[in-house]
Design a protein around this motif. Structure first.
Motif, mmCIF file in Angstrom:
data_model
loop_
_atom_site.group_PDB
_atom_site.id
_atom_site.type_symbol
_atom_site.label_atom_id
_atom_site.label_comp_id
_atom_site.label_asym_id
_atom_site.label_seq_id
_atom_site.Cartn_x
_atom_site.Cartn_y
_atom_site.Cartn_z
ATOM 1 N N ARG A 170 0.778 -1.236 0.000
ATOM 2 C CA ARG A 170 0.000 0.000 0.000
ATOM 3 C C ARG A 170 0.815 1.295 0.000
ATOM 4 O O ARG A 170 0.261 2.354 -0.310
ATOM 5 N N HIS A 171 2.089 1.228 0.356
ATOM 6 C CA HIS A 171 2.747 2.488 0.698
ATOM 7 C C HIS A 171 4.145 2.670 0.112
ATOM 8 O O HIS A 171 4.901 3.524 0.590
ATOM 9 N N ILE A 172 4.518 1.920 -0.921
ATOM 10 C CA ILE A 172 5.839 2.111 -1.522
ATOM 11 C C ILE A 172 5.865 3.444 -2.278
ATOM 12 O O ILE A 172 4.893 3.848 -2.910
ATOM 13 N N ALA A 173 6.987 4.127 -2.218
ATOM 14 C CA ALA A 173 7.147 5.433 -2.868
ATOM 15 C C ALA A 173 6.862 5.353 -4.356
ATOM 16 O O ALA A 173 7.128 4.338 -5.005
ATOM 17 N N PRO A 174 6.324 6.439 -4.921
ATOM 18 C CA PRO A 174 6.202 6.495 -6.384
ATOM 19 C C PRO A 174 7.590 6.389 -7.022
ATOM 20 O O PRO A 174 8.594 6.821 -6.448
ATOM 21 N N LYS A 175 7.639 5.816 -8.203
ATOM 22 C CA LYS A 175 8.933 5.551 -8.845
ATOM 23 C C LYS A 175 9.767 6.817 -9.015
ATOM 24 O O LYS A 175 10.998 6.768 -8.931
ATOM 25 N N ARG A 176 9.107 7.952 -9.221
ATOM 26 C CA ARG A 176 9.881 9.171 -9.480
ATOM 27 C C ARG A 176 10.675 9.619 -8.253
ATOM 28 O O ARG A 176 11.630 10.387 -8.384
ATOM 29 N N TRP A 177 10.294 9.163 -7.049
ATOM 30 C CA TRP A 177 10.993 9.560 -5.829
ATOM 31 C C TRP A 177 11.654 8.377 -5.113
ATOM 32 O O TRP A 177 12.273 8.562 -4.072
ATOM 33 N N LEU A 178 11.555 7.193 -5.629
ATOM 34 C CA LEU A 178 11.938 5.982 -4.896
ATOM 35 C C LEU A 178 13.415 5.977 -4.500
ATOM 36 O O LEU A 178 14.291 6.049 -5.360
ATOM 37 N N PRO A 179 13.717 5.877 -3.195
ATOM 38 C CA PRO A 179 15.111 5.755 -2.751
ATOM 39 C C PRO A 179 15.693 4.396 -3.152
ATOM 40 O O PRO A 179 14.993 3.382 -3.168
ATOM 41 N N ARG A 180 16.975 4.397 -3.451
ATOM 42 C CA ARG A 180 17.677 3.166 -3.809
ATOM 43 C C ARG A 180 18.551 2.714 -2.639
ATOM 44 O O ARG A 180 18.812 3.460 -1.702
ATOM 45 N N VAL A 181 19.032 1.486 -2.749
ATOM 46 C CA VAL A 181 19.835 0.897 -1.668
ATOM 47 C C VAL A 181 21.224 1.534 -1.617
ATOM 48 O O VAL A 181 21.888 1.686 -2.650
ATOM 49 N N LYS A 182 21.648 1.874 -0.410
ATOM 50 C CA LYS A 182 22.984 2.411 -0.180
ATOM 51 C C LYS A 182 23.661 1.748 1.014
ATOM 52 O O LYS A 182 24.864 1.499 0.993
ATOM 53 N N ALA A 183 22.902 1.490 2.081
ATOM 54 C CA ALA A 183 23.450 0.920 3.308
ATOM 55 C C ALA A 183 23.947 -0.509 3.058
ATOM 56 O O ALA A 183 23.407 -1.232 2.214
ATOM 57 N N PRO A 184 24.964 -0.940 3.806
ATOM 58 C CA PRO A 184 25.529 -2.276 3.581
ATOM 59 C C PRO A 184 24.610 -3.420 3.987
ATOM 60 O O PRO A 184 24.714 -4.517 3.443
ATOM 61 N N LYS A 185 23.696 -3.170 4.936
ATOM 62 C CA LYS A 185 22.814 -4.243 5.390
ATOM 63 C C LYS A 185 21.372 -3.748 5.357
ATOM 64 O O LYS A 185 21.020 -2.794 6.056
ATOM 65 N N VAL A 186 20.554 -4.375 4.558
ATOM 66 C CA VAL A 186 19.164 -3.959 4.402
ATOM 67 C C VAL A 186 18.258 -5.185 4.356
ATOM 68 O O VAL A 186 18.705 -6.302 4.071
ATOM 69 N N PHE A 187 16.978 -4.960 4.610
ATOM 70 C CA PHE A 187 15.936 -5.971 4.457
ATOM 71 C C PHE A 187 15.058 -5.532 3.289
ATOM 72 O O PHE A 187 14.330 -4.546 3.385
ATOM 73 N N ARG A 188 15.156 -6.253 2.167
ATOM 74 C CA ARG A 188 14.427 -5.884 0.950
ATOM 75 C C ARG A 188 13.012 -6.475 1.010
ATOM 76 O O ARG A 188 12.693 -7.435 0.306
ATOM 77 N N PHE A 189 12.175 -5.860 1.843
ATOM 78 C CA PHE A 189 10.872 -6.462 2.107
ATOM 79 C C PHE A 189 9.966 -6.464 0.880
ATOM 80 O O PHE A 189 9.171 -7.384 0.690
ATOM 81 N N ALA A 190 10.049 -5.455 0.032
ATOM 82 C CA ALA A 190 9.163 -5.406 -1.141
ATOM 83 C C ALA A 190 9.469 -6.532 -2.119
ATOM 84 O O ALA A 190 8.567 -7.066 -2.770
ATOM 85 N N ALA A 191 10.734 -6.918 -2.206
ATOM 86 C CA ALA A 191 11.126 -7.971 -3.140
ATOM 87 C C ALA A 191 11.007 -9.361 -2.536
ATOM 88 O O ALA A 191 10.720 -10.330 -3.250
#
Length: 245
Positions: free
Chosen positions: A158-179
């Protein structure tokens, strides 16, 4: 400067060193525990303005957060959030922005009016200064994503950012919950596990990154959160402005 008196609480904006020190002590108490004498601090504290929410009768500091004003997205890479998220897309945002951060409420105070007064104060500032976007990092306590799977699944749906503003991965450790998440969220459990600050952003039309950063230093999972002021539903705007006056 007092921004808002509402019920038993007052909110004020400050850049005074002694007030910043008080906020740093409250932050450490809220984030790490202890006896209230240690401080949570970083280099951004003296670049930001701070809003303090105090009990009118006693002067006790019950809530605080800081904010950094940007004229537009040109300086987005200089923000706290940019340490953790690749925010190139937001460089194109053409309007005043506010990064909110280090939001906390005193662990001994559970009155929901505290959060309302804090948002009322921010609403007043947004209206007076023509701010067009709020953003920051919204945190889940602890680094075990397993206890928040329903909340993350709801964010995915319900709440993922619109593509035009979507932040990308930068931090070394993340949880890619959407994928990675495949579960259908239990919406009741999702709401129960959603942090109150993030829940408020979402009720106003806010959006989040498609991944959470695992922040070992703060012992949190956090998602980048954005809110375009024009997207706030009219009824919610009326409620916020009623609180802010």
């Amino acid at each position: 400067m007092v921004m808002l008196n509402k019920g038993r609480y007052r909110a004020r904006i400050t850049e005074a060193a002694e007030d910043i020190s008080a906020a740093q002590r409250l932050r450490h108490l809220a984030f790490f525990g202890g006896d209230g004498s240690a401080v949570d601090q970083d280099a951004f504290d003296f670049e930001c303005s701070h809003i303090l929410v105090e009990d009118c009768a006693t002067g006790v500091l019950v809530c605080c957060f800081r904010f950094l004003r940007l004229s537009n997205g040109d300086a987005i890479d200089q923000t706290y959030s940019a340490q953790f998220y690749e925010l190139t897309a937001l460089r194109d945002f053409d309007g005043p922005m506010i990064e909110m951060g280090r939001f906390c409420i005193h662990p001994d105070w559970t009155d929901p009016d505290i959060l309302r007064v804090a948002w009322g104060a921010m609403t007043s500032y947004v209206d007076e200064n023509g701010v067009e976007m709020l953003f920051g990092c919204s945190s889940f306590e602890g680094t075990d994503e397993g206890q928040y799977l329903d909340a993350f699944a709801m964010l995915r749906d319900r709440h993922i950012a619109p593509k035009r503003w979507l932040p990308r991965v930068k931090a070394p450790k993340v949880f890619r919950f959407a994928a990675r998440l495949r579960r259908k969220p239990n919406l009741k459990l999702a709401q129960l596990r959603m942090p109150p600050l993030l829940r408020t952003y979402l009720m106003m039309g806010g959006w989040v990154s498609d991944h959470a950063v695992v922040d070992q230093k703060m012992n949190t999972l956090h998602v980048f959160t954005g809110l375009e002021i024009k997207a706030i539903p009219p009824a919610r705007k009326r409620l916020l402005r009623a609180i802010s006056t």
